[in-house]
Motif scaffolding. Structure first.
Motif, PDB file in Angstrom:
ATOM      1  N   GLY A 152      40.237  54.983  21.372  1.00  0.00           N
ATOM      2  CA  GLY A 152      39.636  54.282  20.246  1.00  0.00           C
ATOM      3  C   GLY A 152      39.612  52.773  20.394  1.00  0.00           C
ATOM      4  N   HIS A 153      40.339  52.234  21.381  1.00  0.00           N
ATOM      5  CA  HIS A 153      40.381  50.784  21.564  1.00  0.00           C
ATOM      6  C   HIS A 153      39.263  50.310  22.486  1.00  0.00           C
ATOM      7  CE1 HIS A 153      44.022  50.280  19.344  1.00  0.00           C
ATOM      8  NE2 HIS A 153      44.763  50.974  20.182  1.00  0.00           N
ATOM      9  N   LEU A 154      38.614  49.206  22.111  1.00  0.00           N
ATOM     10  CA  LEU A 154      37.596  48.587  22.954  1.00  0.00           C
ATOM     11  C   LEU A 154      38.219  47.637  23.961  1.00  0.00           C
ATOM     12  CD1 LEU A 154      34.918  47.727  20.229  1.00  0.00           C
ATOM     13  CD2 LEU A 154      35.005  49.735  21.728  1.00  0.00           C
ATOM     14  N   LEU A 155      39.416  47.155  23.645  1.00  0.00           N
ATOM     15  CA  LEU A 155      40.117  46.204  24.498  1.00  0.00           C
ATOM     16  C   LEU A 155      41.355  46.836  25.112  1.00  0.00           C
ATOM     17  CD1 LEU A 155      40.087  43.052  22.167  1.00  0.00           C
ATOM     18  CD2 LEU A 155      38.548  43.506  24.076  1.00  0.00           C
ATOM     19  N   GLN A 156      41.769  46.274  26.213  1.00  0.00           N
ATOM     20  CA  GLN A 156      43.043  46.625  26.822  1.00  0.00           C
ATOM     21  C   GLN A 156      43.822  45.340  27.014  1.00  0.00           C
ATOM     22  OE1 GLN A 156      43.309  49.490  30.187  1.00  0.00           O
ATOM     23  NE2 GLN A 156      43.919  47.665  31.300  1.00  0.00           N
ATOM     24  N   CYS A 157      45.078  45.331  26.612  1.00  0.00           N
ATOM     25  CA  CYS A 157      45.840  44.091  26.617  1.00  0.00           C
ATOM     26  C   CYS A 157      47.260  44.333  27.133  1.00  0.00           C
ATOM     27  CB  CYS A 157      45.871  43.495  25.209  1.00  0.00           C
ATOM     28  SG  CYS A 157      46.662  41.897  25.109  1.00  0.00           S
ATOM     29  N   ASN A 158      47.649  43.586  28.150  1.00  0.00           N
ATOM     30  CA  ASN A 158      48.979  43.679  28.729  1.00  0.00           C
ATOM     31  C   ASN A 158      49.514  42.282  29.027  1.00  0.00           C
ATOM     32  OD1 ASN A 158      49.049  46.681  29.243  1.00  0.00           O
ATOM     33  ND2 ASN A 158      47.326  46.151  30.560  1.00  0.00           N
ATOM     34  N   ILE A 159      50.818  42.187  29.202  1.00  0.00           N
ATOM     35  CA  ILE A 159      51.401  40.992  29.800  1.00  0.00           C
ATOM     36  C   ILE A 159      51.809  41.389  31.211  1.00  0.00           C
ATOM     37  CG2 ILE A 159      53.253  39.291  29.752  1.00  0.00           C
ATOM     38  CD1 ILE A 159      53.368  39.579  26.748  1.00  0.00           C
ATOM     39  N   HIS A 160      51.242  40.718  32.200  1.00  0.00           N
ATOM     40  CA  HIS A 160      51.585  40.976  33.593  1.00  0.00           C
ATOM     41  C   HIS A 160      52.791  40.116  33.951  1.00  0.00           C
ATOM     42  CE1 HIS A 160      47.532  42.754  35.023  1.00  0.00           C
ATOM     43  NE2 HIS A 160      47.542  42.742  33.701  1.00  0.00           N
ATOM     44  N   HIS A 161      53.907  40.748  34.304  1.00  0.00           N
ATOM     45  CA  HIS A 161      55.109  40.038  34.743  1.00  0.00           C
ATOM     46  C   HIS A 161      55.177  40.146  36.265  1.00  0.00           C
ATOM     47  CE1 HIS A 161      56.546  39.643  30.629  1.00  0.00           C
ATOM     48  NE2 HIS A 161      56.399  40.949  30.446  1.00  0.00           N
ATOM     49  N   ILE A 162      55.200  38.997  36.944  1.00  0.00           N
ATOM     50  CA  ILE A 162      55.180  38.978  38.408  1.00  0.00           C
ATOM     51  C   ILE A 162      56.435  38.293  38.923  1.00  0.00           C
ATOM     52  CG2 ILE A 162      53.795  38.439  40.451  1.00  0.00           C
ATOM     53  CD1 ILE A 162      52.129  37.719  37.235  1.00  0.00           C
ATOM     54  N   ASP A 163      57.260  39.024  39.643  1.00  0.00           N
ATOM     55  CA  ASP A 163      58.474  38.441  40.206  1.00  0.00           C
ATOM     56  C   ASP A 163      58.122  37.397  41.257  1.00  0.00           C
ATOM     57  OD1 ASP A 163      60.002  40.131  38.647  1.00  0.00           O
ATOM     58  OD2 ASP A 163      60.219  41.647  40.228  1.00  0.00           O
ATOM     59  N   ALA A 164      59.056  36.499  41.545  1.00  0.00           N
ATOM     60  CA  ALA A 164      58.847  35.501  42.589  1.00  0.00           C
ATOM     61  C   ALA A 164      58.522  36.218  43.896  1.00  0.00           C
ATOM     62  CB  ALA A 164      60.099  34.642  42.751  1.00  0.00           C
ATOM     63  N   GLY A 165      57.440  35.811  44.527  1.00  0.00           N
ATOM     64  CA  GLY A 165      57.007  36.460  45.759  1.00  0.00           C
ATOM     65  C   GLY A 165      56.163  37.694  45.538  1.00  0.00           C
ATOM     66  N   GLY A 166      55.998  38.115  44.287  1.00  0.00           N
ATOM     67  CA  GLY A 166      55.224  39.313  43.990  1.00  0.00           C
ATOM     68  C   GLY A 166      53.729  39.050  44.022  1.00  0.00           C
ATOM     69  N   GLU A 167      52.971  40.073  44.295  1.00  0.00           N
ATOM     70  CA  GLU A 167      51.516  39.956  44.279  1.00  0.00           C
ATOM     71  C   GLU A 167      50.890  41.302  43.961  1.00  0.00           C
ATOM     72  OE1 GLU A 167      49.564  39.968  48.417  1.00  0.00           O
ATOM     73  OE2 GLU A 167      51.476  38.933  48.739  1.00  0.00           O
ATOM     74  N   SER A 168      49.698  41.262  43.412  1.00  0.00           N
ATOM     75  CA  SER A 168      49.002  42.496  43.068  1.00  0.00           C
ATOM     76  C   SER A 168      48.413  43.107  44.327  1.00  0.00           C
ATOM     77  CB  SER A 168      47.892  42.218  42.048  1.00  0.00           C
ATOM     78  OG  SER A 168      46.875  41.401  42.615  1.00  0.00           O
ATOM     79  N   ALA A 169      48.365  44.427  44.345  1.00  0.00           N
ATOM     80  CA  ALA A 169      47.681  45.105  45.443  1.00  0.00           C
ATOM     81  C   ALA A 169      46.190  44.893  45.236  1.00  0.00           C
ATOM     82  CB  ALA A 169      48.027  46.585  45.450  1.00  0.00           C
TER      83      ALA A 169
END
Length: 206
Positions: free
Chosen positions: A125-142
């Motif tokens: 039912g939601h049109l939006l998706q909302c998160n807080i991305h927490h990235i550790d030091a040295g971390g990166e997204s795949a």
């Protein structure tokens, strides 16, 4: 004598939810595959991964990277958000601090160092998706990853590098961004401390 402070109930519940994700994700992935009448081999071929790795994921013994998860749900004609679907809060309107799920995409392997804190639960039912991305030091997204939609973000704390297409941007607390999700994108923590990004995208994809 140093005293170790025990985790608060909210911290414990977050840790439990994070650690249980591989099992829950695997169960939902297996359900989606079986519902569509696909064999492990067929889905593995469609998602460009090994059959043995897919079996481990379904049994909660391994976790997929974000790009692989995108390939799997595309092959299943599903939505990543459904894989992590949670129960709504108070009447589906208010979600209290300390009760929001914290999702680690790759908790059983070393690597990304990223967790997503749900601001609102996934729901059709939601049109939006909302998160807080927490990235550790040295971390990166795949990545990089691409999908339909638009994304908006605001850096709460820390320093990150955001790559969009062939461009790279250095961002710090207070900076914001917006881009078309069809452009290849990924990010990494450039600082020495944990970074957090308030991130919204539409339509919901995760």
């Amino acid at each position: 004598m140093n005293m170790v402070k025990p985790p608060s109930p909210s911290e414990s519940s977050r840790e439990d939810k994070t650690q249980s994700n591989p099992v829950r994700l695997g169960a939902r992935l297996k359900l989606a595959r079986q519902t569509r009448g696909l064999t492990l081999k067929a889905l593995a071929q469609a998602a460009d991964c090994s059959e043995s790795l897919l079996s481990k994921i379904e049994n909660g013994k391994a976790s997929p990277s974000l790009p692989m998860l995108h390939r799997l749900v595309q092959a299943l004609d599903s939505n990543i958000g459904w894989m992590f679907e949670e129960t709504d809060g108070e009447e589906g309107v208010v979600f209290r601090a300390g009760t929001r799920p914290l999702i680690a995409l790759d908790p059983l392997r070393r690597g990304e160092g990223i967790s997503l804190e749900r601001i609102i639960p996934y729901s059709p039912g939601h049109l939006l998706q909302c998160n807080i991305h927490h990235i550790d030091a040295g971390g990166e997204s795949a990545g990089p990853i691409q999908h339909v939609g638009e994304e908006v973000g605001y850096v709460l704390v820390g320093e990150i590098e955001l790559m969009i297409g062939d461009k790279s941007f250095r961002l710090s607390a207070g900076d914001s961004f917006v881009f078309n999700s069809e452009l290849a994108h990924w990010y990494r923590n450039m600082g020495t401390e944990r970074a957090s990004i308030f991130w919204v995208n539409t339509p919901p994809t995760f």
